[in-house]
Scaffold this motif. Structure first.
Motif, PDB file in Angstrom:
ATOM      1  N   HIS A  22       0.850  -1.195   0.000  1.00 16.65           N
ATOM      2  CA  HIS A  22       0.000   0.000   0.000  1.00 16.65           C
ATOM      3  C   HIS A  22       0.882   1.239   0.000  1.00 16.65           C
ATOM      4  CE1 HIS A  22      -3.400   2.645   0.956  1.00 16.65           C
ATOM      5  NE2 HIS A  22      -2.588   3.241   1.830  1.00 16.65           N
ATOM      6  N   THR A  23       0.694   2.082  -0.990  1.00 13.85           N
ATOM      7  CA  THR A  23       1.406   3.352  -1.058  1.00 13.85           C
ATOM      8  C   THR A  23       0.393   4.487  -1.177  1.00 13.85           C
ATOM      9  OG1 THR A  23       1.585   3.231  -3.478  1.00 13.85           O
ATOM     10  CG2 THR A  23       3.407   2.301  -2.180  1.00 13.85           C
ATOM     11  N   ILE A  24       0.878   5.706  -0.978  1.00 14.31           N
ATOM     12  CA  ILE A  24       0.021   6.890  -1.041  1.00 14.31           C
ATOM     13  C   ILE A  24       0.532   7.813  -2.139  1.00 14.31           C
ATOM     14  CG2 ILE A  24      -0.824   8.930   0.210  1.00 14.31           C
ATOM     15  CD1 ILE A  24      -0.607   7.334   2.777  1.00 14.31           C
ATOM     16  N   GLY A  25      -0.350   8.095  -3.103  1.00  9.73           N
ATOM     17  CA  GLY A  25      -0.028   9.087  -4.128  1.00  9.73           C
ATOM     18  C   GLY A  25       1.026   8.681  -5.117  1.00  9.73           C
ATOM     19  N   GLY A  26       1.125   7.415  -5.460  1.00 11.49           N
ATOM     20  CA  GLY A  26       2.090   6.993  -6.460  1.00 11.49           C
ATOM     21  C   GLY A  26       2.608   5.604  -6.190  1.00 11.49           C
ATOM     22  N   THR A  27       3.654   5.234  -6.917  1.00 12.13           N
ATOM     23  CA  THR A  27       4.212   3.879  -6.797  1.00 12.13           C
ATOM     24  C   THR A  27       5.391   3.801  -5.839  1.00 12.13           C
ATOM     25  OG1 THR A  27       5.691   4.244  -8.684  1.00 12.13           O
ATOM     26  CG2 THR A  27       3.487   3.339  -9.158  1.00 12.13           C
ATOM     27  N   ALA A  28       5.954   4.946  -5.434  1.00 10.39           N
ATOM     28  CA  ALA A  28       7.119   4.931  -4.550  1.00 10.39           C
ATOM     29  C   ALA A  28       6.737   4.451  -3.156  1.00 10.39           C
ATOM     30  CB  ALA A  28       7.741   6.324  -4.478  1.00 10.39           C
ATOM     31  N   PHE A  29       7.581   3.583  -2.587  1.00 16.13           N
ATOM     32  CA  PHE A  29       7.368   3.088  -1.229  1.00 16.13           C
ATOM     33  C   PHE A  29       8.082   4.041  -0.277  1.00 16.13           C
ATOM     34  CE2 PHE A  29       7.976   0.454   2.516  1.00 16.13           C
ATOM     35  CZ  PHE A  29       6.777  -0.224   2.593  1.00 16.13           C
ATOM     36  N   THR A  30       7.287   4.825   0.471  1.00 21.08           N
ATOM     37  CA  THR A  30       7.821   5.869   1.345  1.00 21.08           C
ATOM     38  C   THR A  30       7.542   5.524   2.803  1.00 21.08           C
ATOM     39  OG1 THR A  30       5.778   7.144   1.253  1.00 21.08           O
ATOM     40  CG2 THR A  30       7.414   7.559  -0.479  1.00 21.08           C
ATOM     41  N   LYS A  31       7.843   6.483   3.697  1.00 24.51           N
ATOM     42  CA  LYS A  31       7.600   6.264   5.120  1.00 24.51           C
ATOM     43  C   LYS A  31       6.126   6.023   5.420  1.00 24.51           C
ATOM     44  CE  LYS A  31      11.477   8.992   6.933  1.00 24.51           C
ATOM     45  NZ  LYS A  31      11.845  10.119   7.835  1.00 24.51           N
ATOM     46  N   ASP A  32       5.224   6.597   4.613  1.00 26.10           N
ATOM     47  CA  ASP A  32       3.787   6.438   4.837  1.00 26.10           C
ATOM     48  C   ASP A  32       3.226   5.151   4.234  1.00 26.10           C
ATOM     49  OD1 ASP A  32       3.654   8.893   6.157  1.00 26.10           O
ATOM     50  OD2 ASP A  32       3.435   9.984   4.264  1.00 26.10           O
ATOM     51  N   SER A  33       4.051   4.382   3.556  1.00 24.33           N
ATOM     52  CA  SER A  33       3.604   3.139   2.912  1.00 24.33           C
ATOM     53  C   SER A  33       3.724   1.967   3.883  1.00 24.33           C
ATOM     54  CB  SER A  33       4.436   2.865   1.656  1.00 24.33           C
ATOM     55  OG  SER A  33       4.436   3.984   0.780  1.00 24.33           O
ATOM     56  N   TYR A  34       3.153   0.845   3.490  1.00 22.19           N
ATOM     57  CA  TYR A  34       3.321  -0.373   4.266  1.00 22.19           C
ATOM     58  C   TYR A  34       3.157  -1.581   3.359  1.00 22.19           C
ATOM     59  CZ  TYR A  34      -1.827  -0.784   4.386  1.00 22.19           C
ATOM     60  OH  TYR A  34      -3.155  -0.903   4.037  1.00 22.19           O
ATOM     61  N   PHE A  35       3.673  -2.725   3.803  1.00 25.66           N
ATOM     62  CA  PHE A  35       3.396  -3.984   3.111  1.00 25.66           C
ATOM     63  C   PHE A  35       3.052  -5.041   4.138  1.00 25.66           C
ATOM     64  CE2 PHE A  35       7.876  -4.535   4.059  1.00 25.66           C
ATOM     65  CZ  PHE A  35       8.030  -5.898   4.277  1.00 25.66           C
ATOM     66  N   GLU A  36       2.323  -6.065   3.714  1.00 24.69           N
ATOM     67  CA  GLU A  36       1.854  -7.134   4.595  1.00 24.69           C
ATOM     68  C   GLU A  36       2.123  -8.484   3.952  1.00 24.69           C
ATOM     69  OE1 GLU A  36      -1.896  -4.585   6.495  1.00 24.69           O
ATOM     70  OE2 GLU A  36      -2.244  -6.050   4.895  1.00 24.69           O
ATOM     71  N   PHE A  37       2.353  -9.488   4.798  1.00 20.93           N
ATOM     72  CA  PHE A  37       2.551 -10.842   4.295  1.00 20.93           C
ATOM     73  C   PHE A  37       2.223 -11.831   5.400  1.00 20.93           C
ATOM     74  CE2 PHE A  37       6.477  -9.719   6.353  1.00 20.93           C
ATOM     75  CZ  PHE A  37       6.956 -10.882   6.925  1.00 20.93           C
ATOM     76  N   TYR A  38       1.983 -13.072   5.020  1.00 21.22           N
ATOM     77  CA  TYR A  38       1.758 -14.139   5.993  1.00 21.22           C
ATOM     78  C   TYR A  38       3.090 -14.818   6.264  1.00 21.22           C
ATOM     79  CZ  TYR A  38       0.001 -18.304   8.304  1.00 21.22           C
ATOM     80  OH  TYR A  38      -0.237 -19.302   9.219  1.00 21.22           O
ATOM     81  N   GLY A  39       3.542 -14.739   7.529  1.00 20.78           N
ATOM     82  CA  GLY A  39       4.810 -15.337   7.916  1.00 20.78           C
ATOM     83  C   GLY A  39       4.620 -16.469   8.902  1.00 20.78           C
TER      84      GLY A  39
END
Length: 537
Positions: free
Chosen positions: A247-264
């Motif tokens: 999940h990113t905000i306002g574009g494709t760049a992964f910034t401080k406001d972005s996050y990712f999730e996965f099953y570990g």
């Protein structure tokens, strides 16, 4: 409403420790020390240890995960270090803490002599461990706190930085060997999180569940986010790519406001190596995931799919059903060297850690936790139990010959569920299927009890056996436990669309995932004010 084709789902509220975006500290499990190793120059490496007050308070006095970091590394020449401490805090504990000594025979950890040396060295100790595969192995041990037992005053540092300097350039295998060294050197790294290593970021996971990692957490851990985008981020584990939700905000760049999730998942033993009595990895619960932006492989993502009620008219309602769940129950509390072994086999060919030992005519009770069994379901439960012979009364070395010396009886909440006999210092794994007709009603929600009885009469010699672990295959209600539930459809369900009613969440911020496939949107969340398991979201 979700279509089923033998898929496993996970649902949880984001207030769960491993799934929260409230802050970087909140996303870290309690009782963990975080380390990062960076290359400063060919002859310098920087080790940074960071922790919070909650981390240190949960760690002090722990014997299973002590509050120090022992980082093993290899070097071609003599090594020195310079340490810097930042963010000192002082707190007074309400009570005393246990003495930090490693009393478990053969158990992992730092020796008592090392602990004394740590105190004399102001919390940092550099030691030469030995030779491994022709490489000289060192260990830098950092204990980021001091404790005064007279005043119960605890002094600790939020960050300890140690610069290691070698007289010769560190070998290229410094970073590549670290993972192997962690599994073979006694003083291994106790915990590492989000540690950059070359073009990869290492993420260590020690519990099953959905993990939520923000760009801010990566940035705080020293990761340069430049160049990370939704088009190039991939996650890997044991050589296989793991789908992630980005999940990113306002574009494709992964910034401080972005996050990712996965099953570990936690680190477990690969049964293909032929060790059926081993379930947990004997060296570490940490499973390493690698995040990178440099892989050329096609990216794999958790897609978004709708779970809206009423989207399909013929969906099957599962609100009155339960599903089959397997619960593995194990505690590693007793260590046994097991002298009657094949010395040509590696140490981890069999398990050496057990829950409890039982001798002739002795009864041992072991409490365990089980979440929401469907005690009214008529389908019998099944179980697997693992035992280990400790004594070997086979007539050798002056011992008497006692046939079938080990005679174990297992009870669950007072109900007898199995009997088994075997000889010698061997493992014994017993499977009890549904044909034994053990009813679901023997189980309790929450606290349960195993009782192990050694029926050997002991009239010739005292025999001793160990209880290792058990797996229960039982019917589980669609009810969350500690704001988490991993579930599937009932047995024998046909592929199709199903409506699930998942109850008993304490937090209304709930996310649902089809494990390693998709994140489900458009779920309906309501507060139920009924009594019992239905109370909550």
């Amino acid at each position: 409403m979700t279509k089923h084709n033998r898929i496993v789902f996970a649902v949880l509220a984001v207030s769960l420790t491993i799934l929260t975006s409230a802050s970087a500290e909140a996303a870290y499990p309690a009782g963990r020390v975080y380390t990062r190793v960076q290359s400063v120059s060919p002859t310098k490496r920087l080790l940074t240890v960071s922790l919070t007050k909650e981390n240190i308070l949960s760690l002090v006095g722990s014997r299973t995960n002590p509050p120090y970091v022992a980082f093993p590394f290899i070097a071609n020449g003599p090594v020195s270090y310079v340490a810097e401490r930042q963010g000192m805090e002082v707190t007074t504990l309400p009570g005393s803490i246990p003495e930090l000594t490693d009393t478990a025979e053969g158990g992992p950890g730092v020796a008592a002599a090392d602990l004394r040396a740590l105190a004399g060295a102001n919390g940092i100790l550099l030691k030469k461990v030995g030779i491994m595969r022709g490489e000289t192995v060192y260990s830098i041990i950092v204990q980021p706190y001091q404790y005064n037992p007279a005043t119960r005053q605890l002094t600790f540092y939020k960050t300890v930085s140690v610069t290691l300097t070698s007289s010769q350039p560190f070998p290229s295998s410094f970073d590549n060997f670290s993972a192997a060294l962690n599994r073979t050197v006694a003083n291994r790294v106790q915990s590492t999180s989000l540690a950059p290593s070359g073009s990869y970021i290492r993420i260590l996971v020690n519990k099953d569940g959905i993990y939520h990692i923000t760009g801010n957490e990566l940035d705080t851990s020293g990761v340069n986010l430049a160049g990370f985008t939704t088009q190039n981020m991939t996650l890997w584990n044991h050589g296989k790519q793991i789908p992630i939700y980005v999940h990113t905000i306002g574009g494709t760049a992964f910034t401080k406001d972005s996050y990712f999730e996965f099953y570990g998942t936690a680190n477990r033993v690969d049964y293909s190596r032929g060790r059926p009595d081993l379930y947990l990895d004997p060296f570490s619960d940490d499973n390493v995931y690698f995040l990178t932006k440099d892989s050329t492989a096609p990216i794999q993502r958790l897609v978004t799919e709708s779970g809206a009620l009423g989207r399909v008219s013929n969906a099957v309602d599962l609100s009155a059903y339960s599903f089959t769940q397997t619960a593995h129950v194990e505690q590693d509390l007793r260590y046994e060297r097991l002298d009657n072994v094949d010395l040509n086999q590696p140490y981890d060919t069999q398990d050496h850690w057990f829950w409890a030992e039982v001798s002739s005519q002795q009864i041992v009770s072991l409490p365990f936790y089980l979440a929401y069994p469907d005690t009214t379901n008529i389908q019998p439960l099944a179980l697997t139990a693992a035992f280990q012979g400790i004594t070997h009364l086979d007539g050798t070395n002056g011992s008497p010959n006692v046939p079938n010396e080990h005679q174990a009886e297992l009870f669950i909440n007072g109900t007898h569920v199995l009997s088994t006999t075997w000889d010698g210092q061997n493992s014994r794994i017993v499977n009890v299927g549904t044909s034994a007709n053990i009813p679901q009603s023997v189980l309790h929600n929450g606290s349960n009890e195993f009782r192990i009885y050694d029926a050997n009469p002991g009239n010739i010699a005292v025999a001793t056996l160990a209880f290792n672990w058990a797996e229960l295959r039982y019917q589980r209600l669609y009810v969350a436990d500690k704001d988490y539930l991993k579930f599937t459809v009932p047995d024998n369900a046909q592929p199709g669309y199903y409506n699930f009613l998942i109850q008993h969440f304490k937090n209304s911020s709930i996310s649902v995932y089809r494990v390693n496939d998709s994140k489900i949107s458009d779920i309906t969340i309501k507060y139920l004010n009924n009594q019992g398991t239905a109370q909550g979201y």
